[in-house]
Design an enzyme around this catalytic site. Structure first.
Site, PDB file in Angstrom:
ATOM      1  N   SER A  10      31.026  41.937  51.751  1.00  0.00           N
ATOM      2  CA  SER A  10      31.921  43.080  51.530  1.00  0.00           C
ATOM      3  C   SER A  10      32.880  42.871  50.371  1.00  0.00           C
ATOM      4  CB  SER A  10      32.733  43.358  52.808  1.00  0.00           C
ATOM      5  OG  SER A  10      31.875  43.714  53.864  1.00  0.00           O
ATOM      6  N   GLY A  12      34.178  41.474  46.339  1.00  0.00           N
ATOM      7  CA  GLY A  12      33.980  41.934  44.968  1.00  0.00           C
ATOM      8  C   GLY A  12      32.665  41.485  44.368  1.00  0.00           C
ATOM      9  N   GLY A  14      30.145  40.225  46.598  1.00  0.00           N
ATOM     10  CA  GLY A  14      29.176  40.484  47.655  1.00  0.00           C
ATOM     11  C   GLY A  14      28.565  41.870  47.618  1.00  0.00           C
ATOM     12  N   ASP A  34      30.316  39.623  56.845  1.00  0.00           N
ATOM     13  CA  ASP A  34      31.669  39.413  56.331  1.00  0.00           C
ATOM     14  C   ASP A  34      32.638  39.661  57.477  1.00  0.00           C
ATOM     15  OD1 ASP A  34      33.841  38.989  54.568  1.00  0.00           O
ATOM     16  OD2 ASP A  34      32.761  39.961  52.931  1.00  0.00           O
ATOM     17  N   ARG A  82      39.656  34.537  42.044  1.00  0.00           N
ATOM     18  CA  ARG A  82      40.756  33.960  41.263  1.00  0.00           C
ATOM     19  C   ARG A  82      41.744  35.041  40.859  1.00  0.00           C
ATOM     20  NH1 ARG A  82      39.813  30.505  36.241  1.00  0.00           N
ATOM     21  NH2 ARG A  82      38.043  31.845  35.826  1.00  0.00           N
ATOM     22  N   ASN A  95      38.981  28.285  49.828  1.00  0.00           N
ATOM     23  CA  ASN A  95      37.546  28.526  49.986  1.00  0.00           C
ATOM     24  C   ASN A  95      36.784  27.389  50.653  1.00  0.00           C
ATOM     25  OD1 ASN A  95      37.965  30.977  48.813  1.00  0.00           O
ATOM     26  ND2 ASN A  95      37.112  30.450  46.824  1.00  0.00           N
ATOM     27  N   ASP A 151      27.235  31.051  33.611  1.00  0.00           N
ATOM     28  CA  ASP A 151      27.486  30.311  32.373  1.00  0.00           C
ATOM     29  C   ASP A 151      26.331  30.500  31.393  1.00  0.00           C
ATOM     30  OD1 ASP A 151      29.773  29.290  33.672  1.00  0.00           O
ATOM     31  OD2 ASP A 151      28.566  27.696  34.565  1.00  0.00           O
ATOM     32  N   HIS A 180      30.367  23.855  36.860  1.00  0.00           N
ATOM     33  CA  HIS A 180      30.698  25.282  36.793  1.00  0.00           C
ATOM     34  C   HIS A 180      32.205  25.493  36.805  1.00  0.00           C
ATOM     35  CE1 HIS A 180      30.152  29.558  37.116  1.00  0.00           C
ATOM     36  NE2 HIS A 180      30.701  29.638  38.317  1.00  0.00           N
TER      37      HIS A 180
END
Length: 331
Positions: A10, A12, A14, A34, A82, A95, A151, A180
């Protein structure tokens, strides 16, 4: 035909990732999970005229067990995004626990699934997922991947921009190795399929390494690189589907993996690096069992060797942070 599951569906990343997976004709079942809104997201996606049957689950009523049962491909974008001024290390504090708990669910209910970790910071969350699966006795390093495809996508796009022709962006191939986050992201521009003119490319390298900051700043507190990450995640998921579930051979993609997944290739890469790292983002060939072969760095310039050496220093810390989080059991 594949049952794919998105944990964190649910959010941004996902939601657009789930949309792209629904559009993939190889996905015949799509499970969404979620803490909020997943039934609604599933209902919305279920109206799209593609083969995948979509179901959405919440934590109540054993939702995690229900969504993961029978899963063959699990993508984990769960976590907070972020915010301005926040580093990927800051993200770890929040996380890490999310990934730990979701990994425990995967270990119990989908131990044979291919697991694609997007949750940042990937350099630490992939070791967390790996340690949890080890604790449950179901760890297979060939099936756990850190998604570093964004990347690669950025490198292709930015090189095409430098060449003055964005139409080349789907053709440009730039290997990106390391990890990453920040300086652990090492674009091997010398190996680009479309060489750049001679000169100082430090600005381009920096933009590839810190492209996420560019998006966070532009969104001005309203989010991070969610759409481009969803696209990259779907691209990588499709590579796994083609290589592990289809008949296509020779699919090679950069991804953050445990180097033990290919003992000979991993050991050879460690010698190239001059470091005893457990995880590294390398070019990996995908087969029926997941990681089939880990490729080395190839011919690199002296400047790229320096970038790799800097990446290794940070990677050691990032990896250890993830491992110690699980072993210590607390933040």
């Amino acid at each position: 035909m594949v049952k794919a599951v998105v944990l964190g569906a649910s959010g941004g990343i996902g939601q657009p990732l789930s949309l792209l997976l629904k559009a993939n004709p190889s996905v015949t079942q799509l499970g969404l999970y979620d803490i909020v809104n997943t039934p609604g997201v599933a209902a919305d996606l279920s109206h799209i005229s593609t083969p995948a049957k979509v179901q959405g689950f919440l934590p109540a009523d054993n939702g995690l067990e229900k969504v993961l049962t029978g899963a063959e491909l699990v993508v984990i974008p769960a976590g907070i995004p972020r915010k301005p001024g926040m580093t990927r290390d800051d993200l770890f504090k929040i996380n890490a626990g999310i990934c730990r708990d979701l990994a425990a669910g995967v270990a119990k209910y989908a131990p044979k699934a291919f697991v694609l970790v997007i949750s940042n910071p990937v350099n630490s969350t992939v070791p967390i997922v790996s340690e949890i699966l080890k604790q449950h006795g179901v760890y297979d390093p060939k099936r756990i991947f850190g998604v570093t495809t964004l990347d690669v996508v950025r490198a292709s796009t930015f090189v095409a921009e430098k060449l003055g022709d964005l139409s080349l962006s789907k053709e440009v191939v730039v290997p990106v190795v390391g990890g990453h986050s920040g300086v652990t992201i090492v674009p091997l521009l010398s190996q680009s399929s479309h060489p750049l003119p001679d000169g100082d490319h430090s600005e381009l390298i920096n933009r590839i390494q810190f492209g996420g900051d560019e998006v966070v700043k532009a969104k001005d507190g309203a989010g991070s690189a969610t759409l481009s990450m969803a696209y990259a995640g779907a691209e990588f998921a499709n590579a796994i589907i083609r290589g592990a579930f289809g008949e296509e051979k020779g699919i090679i993609v950069p991804t953050f993996v445990n180097l033990a997944a290919d003992a000979s290739g991993g050991e050879a890469l460690k010698k190239e690096l001059g470091a005893d790292l457990d995880f590294f983002s390398a070019r990996v060939e995908i087969g029926k069992g997941g990681v089939e072969k880990i490729h080395g760095l190839g011919k690199v310039t002296e400047a790229e060797k320096e970038l790799v050496a800097k990446a290794v220093i940070d990677l050691k810390t990032n990896i250890d942070t993830g491992v110690q989080f699980v072993k210590g059991g607390k933040l």
